[in-house]
Enzyme design. Structure first.
Site, PDB file in Angstrom:
ATOM      1  CD  GLU A   1      33.738  -0.460 -34.967  1.00 29.43           C
ATOM      2  OE1 GLU A   1      32.806  -1.188 -35.387  1.00 29.43           O
ATOM      3  OE2 GLU A   1      33.689   0.135 -33.888  1.00 29.43           O
TER       4      GLU A   1
ATOM      5  CB  CYS B   1      30.576  -4.537 -41.595  1.00 31.16           C
ATOM      6  SG  CYS B   1      29.919  -2.945 -41.071  1.00 31.16           S
TER       7      CYS B   1
HETATM    8  P1  NAD Z   1      40.428  -3.827 -46.829  1.00 22.78           P
HETATM    9  O1  NAD Z   1      40.981  -4.877 -47.722  1.00 22.78           O
HETATM   10  O2  NAD Z   1      40.135  -2.492 -47.381  1.00 22.78           O
HETATM   11  O3  NAD Z   1      41.397  -3.729 -45.554  1.00 22.78           O
HETATM   12  C1  NAD Z   1      41.176  -2.808 -44.490  1.00 22.78           C
HETATM   13  C2  NAD Z   1      42.474  -2.105 -44.177  1.00 22.78           C
HETATM   14  O4  NAD Z   1      43.479  -3.054 -43.818  1.00 22.78           O
HETATM   15  C3  NAD Z   1      43.030  -1.306 -45.344  1.00 22.78           C
HETATM   16  O5  NAD Z   1      43.442  -0.031 -44.872  1.00 22.78           O
HETATM   17  C4  NAD Z   1      44.200  -2.126 -45.829  1.00 22.78           C
HETATM   18  O6  NAD Z   1      45.227  -1.339 -46.368  1.00 22.78           O
HETATM   19  C5  NAD Z   1      44.664  -2.816 -44.559  1.00 22.78           C
HETATM   20  N1  NAD Z   1      45.306  -4.113 -44.806  1.00 22.78           N
HETATM   21  C6  NAD Z   1      44.889  -5.078 -45.637  1.00 22.78           C
HETATM   22  N2  NAD Z   1      45.722  -6.140 -45.565  1.00 22.78           N
HETATM   23  C7  NAD Z   1      46.682  -5.828 -44.663  1.00 22.78           C
HETATM   24  C8  NAD Z   1      47.833  -6.508 -44.129  1.00 22.78           C
HETATM   25  N3  NAD Z   1      48.139  -7.734 -44.513  1.00 22.78           N
HETATM   26  N4  NAD Z   1      48.590  -5.868 -43.211  1.00 22.78           N
HETATM   27  C9  NAD Z   1      48.272  -4.628 -42.801  1.00 22.78           C
HETATM   28  N5  NAD Z   1      47.197  -3.947 -43.266  1.00 22.78           N
HETATM   29  C10 NAD Z   1      46.420  -4.524 -44.180  1.00 22.78           C
HETATM   30  O7  NAD Z   1      39.045  -4.278 -46.207  1.00 22.78           O
HETATM   31  P2  NAD Z   1      38.517  -5.738 -45.855  1.00 22.78           P
HETATM   32  O8  NAD Z   1      39.230  -6.257 -44.677  1.00 22.78           O
HETATM   33  O9  NAD Z   1      38.390  -6.589 -47.077  1.00 22.78           O
HETATM   34  O10 NAD Z   1      37.034  -5.305 -45.426  1.00 22.78           O
HETATM   35  C11 NAD Z   1      36.005  -6.201 -45.408  1.00 22.78           C
HETATM   36  C12 NAD Z   1      35.826  -6.723 -43.996  1.00 22.78           C
HETATM   37  O11 NAD Z   1      35.694  -5.623 -43.109  1.00 22.78           O
HETATM   38  C13 NAD Z   1      34.584  -7.538 -43.819  1.00 22.78           C
HETATM   39  O12 NAD Z   1      34.871  -8.609 -42.967  1.00 22.78           O
HETATM   40  C14 NAD Z   1      33.616  -6.572 -43.144  1.00 22.78           C
HETATM   41  O13 NAD Z   1      32.624  -7.200 -42.395  1.00 22.78           O
HETATM   42  C15 NAD Z   1      34.545  -5.781 -42.309  1.00 22.78           C
HETATM   43  N6  NAD Z   1      33.978  -4.461 -42.076  1.00 22.78           N
HETATM   44  C16 NAD Z   1      33.650  -4.105 -40.819  1.00 22.78           C
HETATM   45  C17 NAD Z   1      33.063  -2.876 -40.588  1.00 22.78           C
HETATM   46  C18 NAD Z   1      32.666  -2.426 -39.214  1.00 22.78           C
HETATM   47  O14 NAD Z   1      32.352  -1.256 -39.071  1.00 22.78           O
HETATM   48  N7  NAD Z   1      32.653  -3.268 -38.217  1.00 22.78           N
HETATM   49  C19 NAD Z   1      32.820  -2.032 -41.657  1.00 22.78           C
HETATM   50  C20 NAD Z   1      33.198  -2.439 -42.924  1.00 22.78           C
HETATM   51  C21 NAD Z   1      33.786  -3.648 -43.137  1.00 22.78           C
END
Ligand code: NAD
Length: 507
Positions: free
Chosen positions: A219, A253
């Site tokens: 997602e 998102c």
């Molecule tokens: P985040 O930084 O919370 O990361 C998400 C998860 O990935 C966390 O559990 C984190 O521990 C893990 N993570 C982070 N870096 C990592 C790495 N290098 N290796 C392994 N795991 C790792 O969240 P984010 O990515 O900053 O979220 C924002 C993004 O998510 C935006 O692009 C947003 O559009 C997208 N998003 C999508 C949805 C959806 O439902 N499609 C919902 C919310 C957010």
């Protein structure tokens, strides 16, 4: 939650192994057990509403109403939906058989739990995005490793300390940590990984999953456009669009990332934006309890950098910032050219570029010049033919005349396409996502005299019978009559010679 109380990396393989051992006992496959766990999840939400709202305030300064609408109520709703429908969802589906040969057999699809699944949440809706897939995975009968985002640390802490008091810890484990811990988790084999977050980490997750051939649901995000047509109601558009944009401070998102507006509507829309922002948040949004904050200084600095890159004369509304308070005013930038930094990445904050277009063909070309978005929004009058926009673009989902509301409707699967994600969930689709559809056939032993025509040694008579048993009679009355005759003859020969050895011949 800080590094000191993260799950210790050394214990992670044994945590996953114990989930697998537990799955093999069949505990989570029991439908009554699943319903009980879903009921416990509802209790978790209701009994800890205040604690959850408090943590969400500390993490994102979310107003309790946004906590309720965007985080907690959807989980309760999804649990209730699953409890109500679980008997129906878990029943095998009997299929209609195509071949005469299988007429007396049973064919059905069993709905089986995939096994041990990993759910990784994101920080922007740290309750909803973590627990919504967990509900689907519980309903489908899996054991679950639950990994909250470390960025929204207060909510992550609640998940780690309170959730295990409600969900059976033998089957569902919360693993906390940042990149090192998540990396260690991903080294293990799961039967499904459900990840919400950005596309870069999505690639890391998919690479780790590929090592074990584990299926994934990703997602992700992207730049979701809102198209405002020449006949849109500007007042309703401004209200709905800005509510969706500034909900959770633009950190959603499916928030509208930019607006493409018909030239004739540009000025009226900007005027309506001005009035609506004051109506929602007063003259100074920093003093409004309804206006959230940016999650971290890292995200703040990124957003401030985007703003600093803009020609100041194009910041037509807002632009004020306060780093100490992680505050950025509701900000509208217009006009914005495609090469502006704002258009090179997902904004994910309270900045909205507005781009005038000549007509809808230009809007369609603009959308198609970029990655497929997670959502596409269209604002138009009821008589407007929005199908032209739908037919010529692609996106995870579409919403006409509103923002975000399609996520709430459990009959609509939610997910992206291409770079905005793969797979979907919500409602019945969540159950399917975490379920293996196991095709099952139970053969009838009584049909042996006839079905033995497929055994070697092969000959022409057997071939004719098999052809009819498998594929039926050929089309055309004449062909049918002659085939019936020759198949009856072949069947007679076959039965007479059944005990003989026969001889190989070309079928
Ligand atoms: P985040 O930084 O919370 O990361 C998400 C998860 O990935 C966390 O559990 C984190 O521990 C893990 N993570 C982070 N870096 C990592 C790495 N290098 N290796 C392994 N795991 C790792 O969240 P984010 O990515 O900053 O979220 C924002 C993004 O998510 C935006 O692009 C947003 O559009 C997208 N998003 C999508 C949805 C959806 O439902 N499609 C919902 C919310 C957010």
């Amino acid at each position: 939650m800080t590094g000191t109380n993260y799950t210790s990396i050394e214990t992670i393989p044994s945590i996953i192994q114990s989930l697998r051992t537990q799955f093999n006992t069949g505990l989570t496959k029991d439908v009554a057990f699943r319903k009980q766990q879903l009921a416990n999840m509802i209790r978790f939400c209701n009994e800890n509403n205040e604690l959850l709202c408090d943590a969400l305030w500390k993490d994102l300064r979310k107003h309790p109403m946004e906590c309720d609408v965007g985080e907690i109520s959807p989980i309760v709703d999804e649990c209730e939906f699953m409890i109500k429908n679980l008997d129906k969802f878990t029943k095998p589906t009997y299929t209609t058989k195509r071949f005469i040969m299988n007429a007396t057999d049973k064919t059905f699809i069993r709905k089986e739990a995939k096994g041990v699944v990993l759910v990784m949440g994101a920080w922007n809706y740290p309750v909803n995005l973590l627990l919504m897939p967990v509900v689907g995975a519980i309903a489908a009968g899996n054991c679950i490793a639950i990994k909250p985002s470390e960025v929204s640390q207060h909510t992550a802490e609640l998940m780690a300390t309170i959730l295990p008091k409600y969900l059976d810890p033998r089957a569902y484990t919360v693993i906390t940590g940042a990149i090192p811990e998540t990396t260690a988790v991903l080294e293990n084999r799961f039967d499904h990984i459900f990840y919400t977050g950005n596309g870069l980490v999505g690639k890391i997750v998919m690479t780790a999953a590929a090592k074990h051939l584990t299926p994934v649901t990703l997602e992700l995000g992207g730049k979701s456009p809102a198209i405002v047509t020449e006949d849109a109601d500007v007042n309703i558009t401004a209200h709905r669009l800005l509510w969706g944009k500034f909900f959770n401070n633009g950190q959603t998102c499916v928030a509208p990332d930019y607006v493409l507006v018909a030239k004739s509507k540009l000025e009226p829309l900007l005027e309506a934006f001005r009035k609506t922002i004051v109506e929602y948040y007063g003259q100074d949004a920093q003093k409004s309890g309804s206006y959230g904050r940016i999650v971290s200084t890292r995200q703040f600095d990124r957003l401030k950098g985007l703003l600093d890159n803009c020609d100041p004369s194009t910041i037509v509304i807002g632009g004020e910032t306060d780093r100490e308070d992680l505050y950025m005013a509701p900000t509208i930038v217009s006009p914005v050219t495609p090469d502006n930094a704002l258009m090179q990445q997902e904004i994910f904050g309270p900045i909205l570029p507005v781009i005038p277009v000549e007509d809808m063909d230009e809007a369609i070309a603009f959308v198609n010049g970029r990655d497929q978005p997670l959502a596409l929004y269209i604002f138009a009058s009821p008589k407007y033919n929005y199908n032209k926009i739908l037919d010529n673009t692609s996106s995870g989902g579409v919403l006409v005349n509103d923002i975000l509301m399609h996520l709430q409707e459990l009959s609509l699967p939610f997910g992206g396409v291409g770079p905005s994600g793969m797979g979907a969930y919500h409602g019945e689709k969540s159950f399917e996502t975490f379920t293996h559809l196991r095709s099952t056939m139970v053969k009838d032993l009584m049909s042996e005299p006839v079905s033995s025509c497929r055994y070697p040694p092969y000959n022409e008579d057997k071939g004719k019978i098999l052809g009819v048993l498998v594929y039926g009679l050929p089309a055309g009355v004449g062909a049918k009559i002659s085939t019936v005759g020759s198949v009856c003859g072949a069947f007679w020969n076959f039965m007479l010679n059944k005990s003989s050895t026969g001889s190989d011949s070309k079928l």
